[in-house]
Write a protein that holds these residues in place. Sequence first.
Motif, short mmCIF file in Angstrom:
data_model
loop_
_atom_site.label_atom_id
_atom_site.label_comp_id
_atom_site.label_asym_id
_atom_site.label_seq_id
_atom_site.Cartn_x
_atom_site.Cartn_y
_atom_site.Cartn_z
N GLY A 165 -0.01 -3.82 -26.00
CA GLY A 165 -0.99 -2.95 -25.33
C GLY A 165 -2.29 -3.72 -25.16
N VAL A 178 -5.52 -0.79 -24.79
CA VAL A 178 -5.66 0.36 -25.68
C VAL A 178 -6.76 0.06 -26.69
CG1 VAL A 178 -4.52 1.71 -27.50
CG2 VAL A 178 -3.28 1.15 -25.39
N LEU A 214 -2.64 4.24 -22.73
CA LEU A 214 -1.85 4.58 -23.91
C LEU A 214 -0.59 5.35 -23.53
CD1 LEU A 214 -1.45 4.70 -26.96
CD2 LEU A 214 -3.13 6.56 -27.07
N LEU A 240 2.47 3.16 -23.61
CA LEU A 240 3.02 2.86 -24.94
C LEU A 240 3.75 4.09 -25.50
CD1 LEU A 240 0.26 0.70 -26.66
CD2 LEU A 240 1.92 0.10 -24.92
N VAL A 267 -1.94 -3.88 -30.62
CA VAL A 267 -3.12 -3.28 -30.00
C VAL A 267 -4.28 -4.27 -30.11
CG1 VAL A 267 -4.72 -1.33 -30.03
CG2 VAL A 267 -2.32 -0.97 -30.59
N ASP A 322 2.71 -3.91 -21.43
CA ASP A 322 2.35 -2.61 -20.84
C ASP A 322 2.29 -2.72 -19.32
OD1 ASP A 322 0.06 -4.15 -20.56
OD2 ASP A 322 -1.16 -2.97 -21.93
#
Lengths: 198, 198
Positions: free
Chosen positions: B8, B11, B29, B32, B56, B150
């Motif tokens: 990610g 995020v 988000l 994810l 993250v 992502d």
Amino acid sequence: MRQFIVIGHDVPTDPDAVSLADLPGAGRLDVLCRCLNSAFFLSHDLRDNVRVWLVVGDEYAIRFEGSELRRLNPDERSTAALVRGALAAREKAIGSMAANPSPGVYIRTQSLSGLLESVADDGPLVTLHEDGQPVVDIDPSAEPTFVLSDHHSFDDAETALLAAHADRRVSLGPEPLHADHAITVAHNYLDTDGYNRY
Amino acid sequence: MRQFIVIGHDVPTDPDAVSLADLPGAGRLDVLCRCLNSAFFLSHDLRDNVRVWLVVGDEYAIRFEGSELRRLNPDERSTAALVRGALAAREKAIGSMAANPSPGVYIRTQSLSGLLESVADDGPLVTLHEDGQPVVDIDPSAEPTFVLSDHHSFDDAETALLAAHADRRVSLGPEPLHADHAITVAHNYLDTDGYNRY
């Protein structure tokens, strides 16, 4: 054209009963939103050769037309807002006339039975079932219409209707999949011409 | 054990920057959350042989352990609440010690580089790439670790790391898929022993 019919058993037909902060509480509208996501989204693109029908309360059929969609985003909440907008236009759908509340989104008064009759000539009608024929035995060149259910199994009346209309019962694998995951697998089977083209 | 590492990029690591009413605005988000859904959910069941790592900000690795998870629901919003709860426990993750804010959810301070080293002995490390080897040429009996990104492509540093660590680059089909859809296809390939078992 690939078509997916998804039956929403518990989604309310009244848009005021849909809270975007509680999609599971809106008859598991989250499930239908994920089905729309799986049906339409590619990485940085939309599939324009796809049509999705959501059957709500066996009373309304909401049609999403990939080639026309403009306001679909991948997240559940914004997709649910699009569905809620379609339900808000339901009273403008009169007789067989559909209302068109946003680009590529149509709602008409139609039961599952009527919908199955209306798509009968479009391509083979396929239901997914654990005891069905393995998908790898199916010709991937056909342009099928898949019928799926939300978090509930098909009820007795639906099962009877599908027995009368469906051309094939197909298995996508040994594990029971959520409807949205099944759509992803079905797309992949067709995208790869039956796992032959990468 | 099947493992999925999902990076990610955007995020936030601060849980106060995550609004459950705007998951796309929280660094996507929503992407994810859909990956967690695809990785763990079967119809009316959870896959207990699956582990997911969310990386993250290249700073924290949040681990979801299928065999221990108790509070995962399919919808994005409740899944995001679980991720936010993990981020809220990040200051309890000290050195190599993970915090365990809810059943089956762990957070530790770890970069992608450290994570790739820590999973190196678990099974073949697989990245997905349009020019990769067709998945049908891969032995489905291995228990692979898939690395996915992502909504962004891997950046240059990640690409270099993966080139150093990954055992294979694999293609799942001719269409570029969202990460969550790729997870569904990968599961289906493994579930069916390479499209042989239905």
